[in-house]
Design a protein around this motif. Structure first.
Motif, PDB file in Angstrom:
ATOM      1  N   LYS A 243       6.513 -15.485   1.008  1.00 32.16           N
ATOM      2  CA  LYS A 243       5.821 -15.021  -0.199  1.00 32.16           C
ATOM      3  C   LYS A 243       6.713 -14.030  -0.974  1.00 32.16           C
ATOM      4  N   VAL A 244       7.326 -13.105  -0.235  1.00 32.72           N
ATOM      5  CA  VAL A 244       8.179 -12.111  -0.892  1.00 32.72           C
ATOM      6  C   VAL A 244       9.384 -12.795  -1.533  1.00 32.72           C
TER       7      VAL A 244
ATOM      8  N   VAL B 179      10.240  -7.520   5.960  1.00 28.93           N
ATOM      9  CA  VAL B 179       8.807  -7.758   6.176  1.00 28.93           C
ATOM     10  C   VAL B 179       8.647  -8.608   7.431  1.00 28.93           C
TER      11      VAL B 179
ATOM     12  N   SER C  57       0.841  -1.210   0.000  1.00 28.49           N
ATOM     13  CA  SER C  57       0.000   0.000   0.000  1.00 28.49           C
ATOM     14  C   SER C  57       0.869   1.250   0.000  1.00 28.49           C
TER      15      SER C  57
ATOM     16  N   VAL D 269      14.693  -9.842   9.238  1.00 27.55           N
ATOM     17  CA  VAL D 269      13.526 -10.593   9.715  1.00 27.55           C
ATOM     18  C   VAL D 269      13.922 -11.513  10.878  1.00 27.55           C
ATOM     19  N   SER D 270      13.180 -11.399  11.971  1.00 27.70           N
ATOM     20  CA  SER D 270      13.510 -12.190  13.154  1.00 27.70           C
ATOM     21  C   SER D 270      13.230 -13.676  12.925  1.00 27.70           C
TER      22      SER D 270
HETATM   23  N1  LIG Z   1      10.460  -3.075  14.690  1.00 29.39           N
HETATM   24  C1  LIG Z   1      11.678  -3.337  15.130  1.00 29.39           C
HETATM   25  O1  LIG Z   1      12.186  -2.778  16.104  1.00 29.39           O
HETATM   26  C2  LIG Z   1      12.512  -4.355  14.414  1.00 29.39           C
HETATM   27  C3  LIG Z   1      13.872  -4.451  14.716  1.00 29.39           C
HETATM   28  C4  LIG Z   1      14.644  -5.401  14.039  1.00 29.39           C
HETATM   29  C5  LIG Z   1      14.067  -6.221  13.107  1.00 29.39           C
HETATM   30  N2  LIG Z   1      12.729  -6.125  12.875  1.00 29.39           N
HETATM   31  C6  LIG Z   1      12.147  -7.018  11.883  1.00 29.39           C
HETATM   32  O2  LIG Z   1      11.828  -6.243  10.748  1.00 29.39           O
HETATM   33  C7  LIG Z   1      10.703  -6.793  10.101  1.00 29.39           C
HETATM   34  C8  LIG Z   1       9.669  -5.709   9.885  1.00 29.39           C
HETATM   35  O3  LIG Z   1       9.246  -5.243  11.161  1.00 29.39           O
HETATM   36  P1  LIG Z   1       8.368  -3.936  11.311  1.00 29.39           P
HETATM   37  O4  LIG Z   1       8.219  -3.668  12.747  1.00 29.39           O
HETATM   38  O5  LIG Z   1       8.920  -2.854  10.402  1.00 29.39           O
HETATM   39  O6  LIG Z   1       6.989  -4.487  10.739  1.00 29.39           O
HETATM   40  P2  LIG Z   1       5.847  -3.727   9.917  1.00 29.39           P
HETATM   41  O7  LIG Z   1       5.763  -2.321  10.358  1.00 29.39           O
HETATM   42  O8  LIG Z   1       4.640  -4.590   9.907  1.00 29.39           O
HETATM   43  O9  LIG Z   1       6.476  -3.682   8.455  1.00 29.39           O
HETATM   44  C9  LIG Z   1       6.304  -4.701   7.530  1.00 29.39           C
HETATM   45  C10 LIG Z   1       6.272  -3.989   6.203  1.00 29.39           C
HETATM   46  O10 LIG Z   1       6.298  -4.957   5.182  1.00 29.39           O
HETATM   47  C11 LIG Z   1       5.442  -4.513   4.152  1.00 29.39           C
HETATM   48  N3  LIG Z   1       5.081  -5.663   3.364  1.00 29.39           N
HETATM   49  C12 LIG Z   1       4.384  -6.752   3.750  1.00 29.39           C
HETATM   50  N4  LIG Z   1       4.225  -7.614   2.736  1.00 29.39           N
HETATM   51  C13 LIG Z   1       4.851  -7.045   1.676  1.00 29.39           C
HETATM   52  C14 LIG Z   1       5.040  -7.439   0.333  1.00 29.39           C
HETATM   53  N5  LIG Z   1       4.544  -8.593  -0.136  1.00 29.39           N
HETATM   54  N6  LIG Z   1       5.734  -6.624  -0.475  1.00 29.39           N
HETATM   55  C15 LIG Z   1       6.244  -5.462  -0.014  1.00 29.39           C
HETATM   56  N7  LIG Z   1       6.083  -5.027   1.252  1.00 29.39           N
HETATM   57  C16 LIG Z   1       5.402  -5.812   2.068  1.00 29.39           C
HETATM   58  C17 LIG Z   1       4.286  -3.863   4.887  1.00 29.39           C
HETATM   59  O11 LIG Z   1       3.626  -2.896   4.110  1.00 29.39           O
HETATM   60  P3  LIG Z   1       2.247  -3.256   3.306  1.00 29.39           P
HETATM   61  O12 LIG Z   1       1.354  -3.935   4.284  1.00 29.39           O
HETATM   62  O13 LIG Z   1       1.762  -1.943   2.810  1.00 29.39           O
HETATM   63  O14 LIG Z   1       2.704  -4.163   2.222  1.00 29.39           O
HETATM   64  C18 LIG Z   1       5.032  -3.147   6.019  1.00 29.39           C
HETATM   65  O15 LIG Z   1       5.426  -1.856   5.625  1.00 29.39           O
HETATM   66  C19 LIG Z   1      10.189  -7.922  10.987  1.00 29.39           C
HETATM   67  O16 LIG Z   1      10.604  -9.156  10.480  1.00 29.39           O
HETATM   68  C20 LIG Z   1      10.837  -7.668  12.324  1.00 29.39           C
HETATM   69  O17 LIG Z   1      11.086  -8.867  12.993  1.00 29.39           O
HETATM   70  C21 LIG Z   1      11.959  -5.181  13.475  1.00 29.39           C
END
Ligand SMILES: NC(=O)c1ccc[n+]([C@@H]2O[C@H](COP(=O)([O-])OP(=O)(O)OC[C@H]3O[C@@H](n4cnc5c(N)ncnc54)[C@H](OP(=O)(O)O)[C@@H]3O)[C@@H](O)[C@H]2O)c1
Length: 254
Positions: A63-64, A56, A24, A83-84
């Motif tokens: 899927k990606v 993601v 989106s 990704v964790s």
């Molecule tokens: N948050 C943290 O502090 C942190 C720290 C280290 C690592 N991580 C890791 O980083 C990853 C993301 O975490 P987050 O907190 O940023 O989660 P999030 O906010 O849910 O971000 C996931 C993103 O992926 C996008 N996405 C999902 N499916 C997709 C697709 N098929 N194609 C393209 N984009 C897609 C989503 O956008 P749409 O729904 O618009 O597609 C969303 O922007 C996780 O695996 C997490 O374990 C997070």
């Protein structure tokens, strides 16, 4: 998003050199205004990229990866997964065995160049590991760890941001109860926490050494500290980190 912004803020690259993908795109207006390239087409986005960052949710990753696998250049592209709970081997199992994969576990302070990032790989060219180190050092500190400790790094550093933030919030609530307005109490708690962290970083000292300096016999600091310990302060922190590590290891496989 935080990584991209941090890299641009610290001049690692220009926004136009980064393509951000989401399904989106309407949520990325601000990033578009800042000059990032946007796409909802992962296949098009990976073509020509030197580094592909997988960021993601664990349950969205397969899927990606299946989508981009036919389009990637395994000889010339580096894959960095934040990704964790998904191993380099599991990523290569979908992207192809020759794919160069490094895992990184940053935290959200990356947006202001203050991340604690742990990186790991099981089989990657040393120069690519150096590149990933350089990339994440632009936006904070980097520690290279064994891959089997990545879920522990997730708990301590990525989830850890929330633990310390809650600690600051709790301190500010205590501050309100002893007489400060909420905004003053929060400012005092934040700066005190920052001071404590900087003390350790800049003097290389041990927390207990610094604690000894502020705990006088029969004093108020030791009384408060021991009261917190009687209520399980250290134990609660340790148990929380252990539970987070356990959960972090199961995110992809549940
Ligand atoms: N948050 C943290 O502090 C942190 C720290 C280290 C690592 N991580 C890791 O980083 C990853 C993301 O975490 P987050 O907190 O940023 O989660 P999030 O906010 O849910 O971000 C996931 C993103 O992926 C996008 N996405 C999902 N499916 C997709 C697709 N098929 N194609 C393209 N984009 C897609 C989503 O956008 P749409 O729904 O618009 O597609 C969303 O922007 C996780 O695996 C997490 O374990 C997070």
């Amino acid at each position: 998003m935080s990584l991209a912004k941090g890299l641009v803020n610290k001049n690692y690259c220009a926004p136009a050199e980064i393509t951000l993908t989401r399904r989106s795109l309407q949520h990325l207006q601000a990033e578009s205004d800042e000059g990032f390239r946007l796409s909802d087409d992962n296949v098009a986005a990976v073509q020509g990229a030197s580094i592909v960052v997988l960021a993601v949710l664990p349950q969205q990753l397969r899927k990606v990866m299946e989508e981009i696998a036919p389009a990637i250049d395994r000889q010339n592209q580096l894959f960095v997964s934040v990704v964790s709970g998904v191993s380099c081997a599991e990523i290569r199992a979908v992207l192809g065995e020759e794919a160069q994969v490094v895992r990184a576990m940053p935290n959200t302070a990356i947006a202001i160049g203050q991340s604690m990032t742990c990186i790991a790989a099981d089989q990657v060219l040393p120069e690519l590991m150096d590149e990933v180190t350089r990339m994440f050092e632009t936006v904070g500190a980097v520690v290279t760890i064994n891959e089997d400790l990545m879920t522990s790094a997730t708990a301590l550093c990525a989830c850890g941001i929330a633990f310390f933030l809650r600690g600051i919030r709790a301190a500010s609530q205590g501050g309100v109860e002893i007489g400060f307005h909420a905004h003053d109490a929060l400012k005092m708690a934040v700066q005190t926490a920052k001071g404590a962290a900087d003390l350790l970083l800049q003097t290389n000292s041990h927390p207990e050494g610094e604690i000894d300096k502020v705990t006088s016999p029969k004093g108020c600091t030791i009384a408060g500290l021991n009261e917190m310990e009687h209520n399980g302060f250290s134990s609660a922190f340790i148990k929380g980190i252990k539970l987070s590590a356990l959960k972090a290891g199961n995110l992809y496989h549940d």
